[in-house]
Design a protein around this motif. Structure first.
Motif, PDB file in Angstrom:
ATOM      1  N   TRP A   1       1.059  -1.256   0.029  1.00  0.00           N
ATOM      2  CA  TRP A   1      -0.063   0.034   0.431  1.00  0.00           C
ATOM      3  C   TRP A   1       1.185   0.931   0.251  1.00  0.00           C
ATOM      4  CZ3 TRP A   1      -4.780   1.198  -1.425  1.00  0.00           C
ATOM      5  CH2 TRP A   1      -5.476   2.366  -1.024  1.00  0.00           C
ATOM      6  N   LEU A   2       2.326   1.169   0.596  1.00  0.00           N
ATOM      7  CA  LEU A   2       2.473   2.552   1.029  1.00  0.00           C
ATOM      8  C   LEU A   2       3.592   2.551  -0.415  1.00  0.00           C
ATOM      9  CD1 LEU A   2       4.179   2.258   4.209  1.00  0.00           C
ATOM     10  CD2 LEU A   2       1.906   3.909   3.582  1.00  0.00           C
ATOM     11  N   SER A   3       4.040   1.721  -1.157  1.00  0.00           N
ATOM     12  CA  SER A   3       4.282   1.810  -2.235  1.00  0.00           C
ATOM     13  C   SER A   3       3.918   2.124  -3.322  1.00  0.00           C
ATOM     14  CB  SER A   3       5.195   0.044  -3.015  1.00  0.00           C
ATOM     15  OG  SER A   3       6.517   0.066  -1.959  1.00  0.00           O
ATOM     16  N   PHE A   4       2.685   1.816  -3.282  1.00  0.00           N
ATOM     17  CA  PHE A   4       1.112   2.210  -3.953  1.00  0.00           C
ATOM     18  C   PHE A   4       0.834   3.228  -4.098  1.00  0.00           C
ATOM     19  CE2 PHE A   4      -2.680   3.107  -4.050  1.00  0.00           C
ATOM     20  CZ  PHE A   4      -3.355   3.910  -5.447  1.00  0.00           C
ATOM     21  N   ILE A   5       1.141   3.474  -3.101  1.00  0.00           N
ATOM     22  CA  ILE A   5       0.426   5.576  -2.077  1.00  0.00           C
ATOM     23  C   ILE A   5       2.161   6.302  -3.037  1.00  0.00           C
ATOM     24  CG2 ILE A   5       0.221   7.571  -0.841  1.00  0.00           C
ATOM     25  CD1 ILE A   5      -1.908   6.105  -1.538  1.00  0.00           C
ATOM     26  N   ASP A   6       3.280   6.234  -2.289  1.00  0.00           N
ATOM     27  CA  ASP A   6       4.647   7.041  -2.405  1.00  0.00           C
ATOM     28  C   ASP A   6       4.304   7.139  -4.601  1.00  0.00           C
ATOM     29  OD1 ASP A   6       6.609   7.911  -2.614  1.00  0.00           O
ATOM     30  OD2 ASP A   6       8.133   6.076  -3.342  1.00  0.00           O
ATOM     31  N   ALA A   7       4.353   5.765  -5.197  1.00  0.00           N
ATOM     32  CA  ALA A   7       3.582   5.913  -6.709  1.00  0.00           C
ATOM     33  C   ALA A   7       3.196   6.701  -7.374  1.00  0.00           C
ATOM     34  CB  ALA A   7       4.185   4.345  -7.504  1.00  0.00           C
ATOM     35  N   ILE A   8       1.512   6.777  -7.130  1.00  0.00           N
ATOM     36  CA  ILE A   8       0.352   7.587  -7.314  1.00  0.00           C
ATOM     37  C   ILE A   8       0.591   8.961  -7.398  1.00  0.00           C
ATOM     38  CG2 ILE A   8      -0.586   7.031  -5.651  1.00  0.00           C
ATOM     39  CD1 ILE A   8      -1.760   6.683  -8.929  1.00  0.00           C
ATOM     40  N   ARG A   9       1.717   8.891  -5.762  1.00  0.00           N
ATOM     41  CA  ARG A   9       1.303  10.781  -5.673  1.00  0.00           C
ATOM     42  C   ARG A   9       2.212  11.968  -6.759  1.00  0.00           C
ATOM     43  NH1 ARG A   9       3.174  10.935   0.165  1.00  0.00           N
ATOM     44  NH2 ARG A   9       4.553  12.287   0.141  1.00  0.00           N
ATOM     45  N   LYS A  10       3.419  10.588  -7.870  1.00  0.00           N
ATOM     46  CA  LYS A  10       3.996  11.371  -8.360  1.00  0.00           C
ATOM     47  C   LYS A  10       3.404  10.486 -10.438  1.00  0.00           C
ATOM     48  CE  LYS A  10       7.140   9.847  -5.030  1.00  0.00           C
ATOM     49  NZ  LYS A  10       8.375   8.895  -5.467  1.00  0.00           N
ATOM     50  N   ALA A  11       2.510   9.823 -10.198  1.00  0.00           N
ATOM     51  CA  ALA A  11       2.302   9.216 -11.856  1.00  0.00           C
ATOM     52  C   ALA A  11       1.097  10.544 -12.314  1.00  0.00           C
ATOM     53  CB  ALA A  11       1.440   8.435 -11.285  1.00  0.00           C
ATOM     54  N   THR A  12       2.297  10.904 -13.703  1.00  0.00           N
ATOM     55  CA  THR A  12       1.528  11.780 -14.768  1.00  0.00           C
ATOM     56  C   THR A  12       0.742  10.811 -15.492  1.00  0.00           C
ATOM     57  OG1 THR A  12       3.879  11.996 -15.862  1.00  0.00           O
ATOM     58  CG2 THR A  12       2.500  13.257 -13.972  1.00  0.00           C
ATOM     59  N   SER A  13       1.111   9.213 -15.548  1.00  0.00           N
ATOM     60  CA  SER A  13       0.460   8.059 -16.737  1.00  0.00           C
ATOM     61  C   SER A  13       0.454   6.305 -16.084  1.00  0.00           C
ATOM     62  CB  SER A  13       1.489   7.886 -18.008  1.00  0.00           C
ATOM     63  OG  SER A  13       1.801   7.017 -18.451  1.00  0.00           O
ATOM     64  N   PHE A  14      -0.137   6.068 -15.709  1.00  0.00           N
ATOM     65  CA  PHE A  14      -0.757   4.690 -15.448  1.00  0.00           C
ATOM     66  C   PHE A  14      -1.613   4.230 -15.507  1.00  0.00           C
ATOM     67  CE2 PHE A  14      -3.049   7.845 -12.561  1.00  0.00           C
ATOM     68  CZ  PHE A  14      -4.319   7.025 -11.875  1.00  0.00           C
ATOM     69  N   GLU A  15      -1.758   2.589 -15.750  1.00  0.00           N
ATOM     70  CA  GLU A  15      -2.637   1.870 -16.358  1.00  0.00           C
ATOM     71  C   GLU A  15      -3.207   1.806 -15.092  1.00  0.00           C
ATOM     72  OE1 GLU A  15       0.526   1.282 -17.661  1.00  0.00           O
ATOM     73  OE2 GLU A  15       0.585   3.319 -19.043  1.00  0.00           O
ATOM     74  N   ILE A  16      -4.852   0.625 -15.043  1.00  0.00           N
ATOM     75  CA  ILE A  16      -5.448   0.078 -13.699  1.00  0.00           C
ATOM     76  C   ILE A  16      -5.597  -0.958 -14.556  1.00  0.00           C
ATOM     77  CG2 ILE A  16      -7.270  -0.424 -12.376  1.00  0.00           C
ATOM     78  CD1 ILE A  16      -6.990   2.637 -11.705  1.00  0.00           C
ATOM     79  N   TYR A  17      -5.506  -2.489 -14.023  1.00  0.00           N
ATOM     80  CA  TYR A  17      -5.566  -4.120 -14.037  1.00  0.00           C
ATOM     81  C   TYR A  17      -6.542  -4.300 -13.603  1.00  0.00           C
ATOM     82  CZ  TYR A  17      -1.980  -3.216 -18.136  1.00  0.00           C
ATOM     83  OH  TYR A  17      -1.227  -3.237 -18.744  1.00  0.00           O
ATOM     84  N   VAL A  18      -7.651  -5.062 -13.737  1.00  0.00           N
ATOM     85  CA  VAL A  18      -8.269  -5.718 -13.444  1.00  0.00           C
ATOM     86  C   VAL A  18      -8.534  -7.253 -13.657  1.00  0.00           C
ATOM     87  CG1 VAL A  18     -10.846  -6.353 -12.230  1.00  0.00           C
ATOM     88  CG2 VAL A  18      -9.872  -3.360 -13.075  1.00  0.00           C
ATOM     89  N   ASN A  19      -7.944  -8.531 -12.604  1.00  0.00           N
ATOM     90  CA  ASN A  19      -7.738  -9.554 -12.880  1.00  0.00           C
ATOM     91  C   ASN A  19      -6.636  -9.814 -14.101  1.00  0.00           C
ATOM     92  OD1 ASN A  19      -8.994 -10.539 -10.882  1.00  0.00           O
ATOM     93  ND2 ASN A  19     -11.072 -10.298 -11.468  1.00  0.00           N
ATOM     94  N   ASP A  20      -5.692  -8.885 -14.521  1.00  0.00           N
ATOM     95  CA  ASP A  20      -4.809  -9.368 -15.346  1.00  0.00           C
ATOM     96  C   ASP A  20      -5.469  -8.435 -16.751  1.00  0.00           C
ATOM     97  OD1 ASP A  20      -2.555 -10.060 -13.877  1.00  0.00           O
ATOM     98  OD2 ASP A  20      -3.700 -12.421 -14.169  1.00  0.00           O
ATOM     99  N   LYS A  21      -6.620  -7.906 -16.306  1.00  0.00           N
ATOM    100  CA  LYS A  21      -6.742  -7.277 -17.997  1.00  0.00           C
ATOM    101  C   LYS A  21      -6.794  -5.000 -17.629  1.00  0.00           C
ATOM    102  CE  LYS A  21     -11.220  -6.869 -20.673  1.00  0.00           C
ATOM    103  NZ  LYS A  21     -12.167  -6.631 -21.025  1.00  0.00           N
TER     104      LYS A  21
END
Length: 156
Positions: free
Chosen positions: A108-128
């Motif tokens: 969770w902490l790694s995710f928060i650290d990354a998302i607070r800087k991300a200007t481009s990201f993708e989301i996958y649900v069950n590998d899709k």
């Protein structure tokens, strides 16, 4: 009765504002002990990052991510049968289904650290892949620069 009508109208207005959100722009709000960070993709996938101040029975703050998909269905990182993964800067961030254990807390902490800087990201649900988001650096900095309620994992 008039007061109840006003409350329902305010709730519907809030829903309408959220539903008509500008794509790729983070927004935030607070209510009932929960801070929400919301962004909608051009594919009409809404990501709602919930950071709670309301602890569970073990005094753990169970933050999580909820997704609303274009077909109206949803996904919640707290659902153990649903794997939600965020990919940014060539790294994957699988979201834990619960907090209060070392690997889940670290993820969770790694995710928060990354998302607070991300200007481009993708989301996958069950590998899709379900959505691609590209908020501006200015928007990310203004809305996500300081997220202490998302990095606090226990009440007290």
């Amino acid at each position: 009765m008039r007061f109840m009508h006003a409350i329902l109208s305010a709730g519907l207005l809030t829903f309408a504002i959220t539903a008509q959100a500008v794509t790729n722009m983070w927004s935030s709000g607070f209510g009932m002990g929960v801070t929400e960070y919301i962004i909608t993709s051009p594919e009409n996938v809404m990501m709602n990052l919930n950071c709670t101040g309301n602890p569970d029975d073990q005094n753990i703050l169970q933050h999580h991510v909820m997704l609303t998909l274009p077909d109206g269905s949803g996904a919640d990182s707290q659902d153990e049968k649903t794997a939600i993964t965020v990919v940014t800067d060539d790294q994957t961030f699988p979201l834990p289904s619960s907090l209060g254990w070392r690997n889940g807390d670290n993820a969770w902490l790694s995710f928060i650290d990354a998302i607070r800087k991300a200007t481009s990201f993708e989301i996958y649900v069950n590998d899709k892949q379900v959505g691609h988001f590209t908020p501006s650096a200015g928007n990310v900095h203004k809305v996500l620069a300081d997220m202490p309620e998302c990095t606090t994992l226990t009440a007290g």
